[in-house]
Design a protein around this motif. Structure first.
Motif, mmCIF file in Angstrom:
data_model
loop_
_atom_site.group_PDB
_atom_site.id
_atom_site.type_symbol
_atom_site.label_atom_id
_atom_site.label_comp_id
_atom_site.label_asym_id
_atom_site.label_seq_id
_atom_site.Cartn_x
_atom_site.Cartn_y
_atom_site.Cartn_z
ATOM 1 N N SER A 59 0.915 -1.333 0.016
ATOM 2 C CA SER A 59 -0.078 -0.093 0.049
ATOM 3 C C SER A 59 0.933 1.269 0.108
ATOM 4 C CB SER A 59 -0.964 0.038 0.990
ATOM 5 O OG SER A 59 -1.983 -0.903 1.022
ATOM 6 N N VAL A 60 1.995 1.206 0.622
ATOM 7 C CA VAL A 60 2.830 2.325 0.839
ATOM 8 C C VAL A 60 3.344 2.577 -0.371
ATOM 9 C CG1 VAL A 60 4.722 3.316 2.159
ATOM 10 C CG2 VAL A 60 3.022 2.398 3.372
ATOM 11 N N GLY A 86 -4.092 9.906 -15.071
ATOM 12 C CA GLY A 86 -4.262 8.747 -14.333
ATOM 13 C C GLY A 86 -2.899 7.991 -14.078
ATOM 14 N N CYS A 87 -3.018 7.249 -12.657
ATOM 15 C CA CYS A 87 -1.681 6.563 -12.624
ATOM 16 C C CYS A 87 -2.168 5.126 -11.739
ATOM 17 C CB CYS A 87 -0.644 7.409 -11.878
ATOM 18 S SG CYS A 87 1.000 6.434 -11.556
ATOM 19 N N ASP A 88 -1.697 4.086 -12.132
ATOM 20 C CA ASP A 88 -2.052 2.984 -11.259
ATOM 21 C C ASP A 88 -0.789 2.178 -11.205
ATOM 22 O OD1 ASP A 88 -3.288 1.342 -9.830
ATOM 23 O OD2 ASP A 88 -4.742 0.158 -11.376
ATOM 24 N N ILE A 89 -0.738 1.235 -10.146
ATOM 25 C CA ILE A 89 0.393 0.377 -10.001
ATOM 26 C C ILE A 89 -0.114 -0.883 -9.604
ATOM 27 C CG2 ILE A 89 2.580 -0.107 -8.866
ATOM 28 C CD1 ILE A 89 2.863 3.014 -8.571
ATOM 29 N N ALA A 125 8.082 3.032 -6.594
ATOM 30 C CA ALA A 125 7.524 1.720 -5.915
ATOM 31 C C ALA A 125 8.647 0.858 -5.344
ATOM 32 C CB ALA A 125 6.423 1.123 -6.847
ATOM 33 N N ALA A 126 9.353 0.343 -6.449
ATOM 34 C CA ALA A 126 10.606 -0.530 -5.976
ATOM 35 C C ALA A 126 11.255 0.032 -4.708
ATOM 36 C CB ALA A 126 11.416 -0.969 -7.197
ATOM 37 N N MET A 132 11.199 -0.060 3.057
ATOM 38 C CA MET A 132 10.503 -0.533 4.048
ATOM 39 C C MET A 132 10.818 -1.992 4.586
ATOM 40 S SD MET A 132 6.373 0.566 3.232
ATOM 41 C CE MET A 132 6.051 0.250 4.937
ATOM 42 N N CYS A 133 11.767 -2.485 3.770
ATOM 43 C CA CYS A 133 12.151 -4.114 4.187
ATOM 44 C C CYS A 133 13.511 -3.995 4.563
ATOM 45 C CB CYS A 133 11.577 -5.174 3.154
ATOM 46 S SG CYS A 133 9.960 -4.999 2.496
ATOM 47 N N LYS A 134 14.186 -2.761 4.373
ATOM 48 C CA LYS A 134 15.761 -3.049 4.330
ATOM 49 C C LYS A 134 16.407 -3.583 5.736
ATOM 50 C CE LYS A 134 16.548 1.857 5.617
ATOM 51 N NZ LYS A 134 15.466 3.046 5.000
#
Length: 161
Positions: A59-60, A86-89, A125-126, A132-134
């Motif tokens: 989500s983040v 518009g933008c979607d991921i 995003a990457a 967030m996971c580092k």
């Protein structure tokens, strides 16, 4: 006979310039980009389960990618600021290869393309997933960021092979 290439981003003094798009007509434009982030099996599992200390990673990353698309012209020097319509991921968790596939779609109606915004959305995003996971996985690898498709504009459609 050799064809002389016109360098659109170079001025008469040989220095960089922003291309003048004022004479181009407005068209509907869309770009789709993709990328991957590889990680440890445990990291991917925690993302899936939603047990990362920093919160809901995808989500983040979704919001981060969209924010990145909106700010593309702030850090790509010759990129025009454009109105994104518009933008979607989307994210696909691949447990067999311990990776997340990221696909971003960006749209506009304007005088210049939106490829850089789609590519930036994937990249941010990457990077957000990495951030967030580092704490548990500093060996993540971001790779294969590329344009998959683009439509609209004078140069027409493009689909990657």
């Amino acid at each position: 006979m050799a064809v002389k290439e016109v360098l659109t981003h170079i001025n008469q003094e040989g220095r960089a310039k922003m291309v003048d798009v004022s004479e181009k007509s407005q068209t509907k434009r869309e770009a789709i980009a993709s990328g991957k982030i590889y990680m440890k099996k445990e990291t991917l599992e925690r993302i899936k389960e939603g047990t990362m200390k920093k919160g809901d990673v995808l989500s983040v990353a979704q919001v981060g990618g969209i924010m990145g698309a909106k700010k593309t012209s702030d850090f790509i020097p010759m990129c025009h600021p454009i109105m994104i319509s518009g933008c979607d991921i989307s994210f696909k968790l691949d447990h067999e290869n311990n990776k997340i596939d990221i696909i971003a779609t960006a749209k506009t109606i304007g005088q210049t393309g939106i490829e850089m915004e789609a590519l930036t959305a994937v990249s941010v995003a990457a990077l957000t997933i990495y951030d967030m996971c580092k704490a548990i996985d500093r060996e993540m690898v971001i790779s294969d960021i590329k344009l998959l498709e683009k439509s609209g504009g004078k140069s027409g459609d493009f689909i990657a092979e």
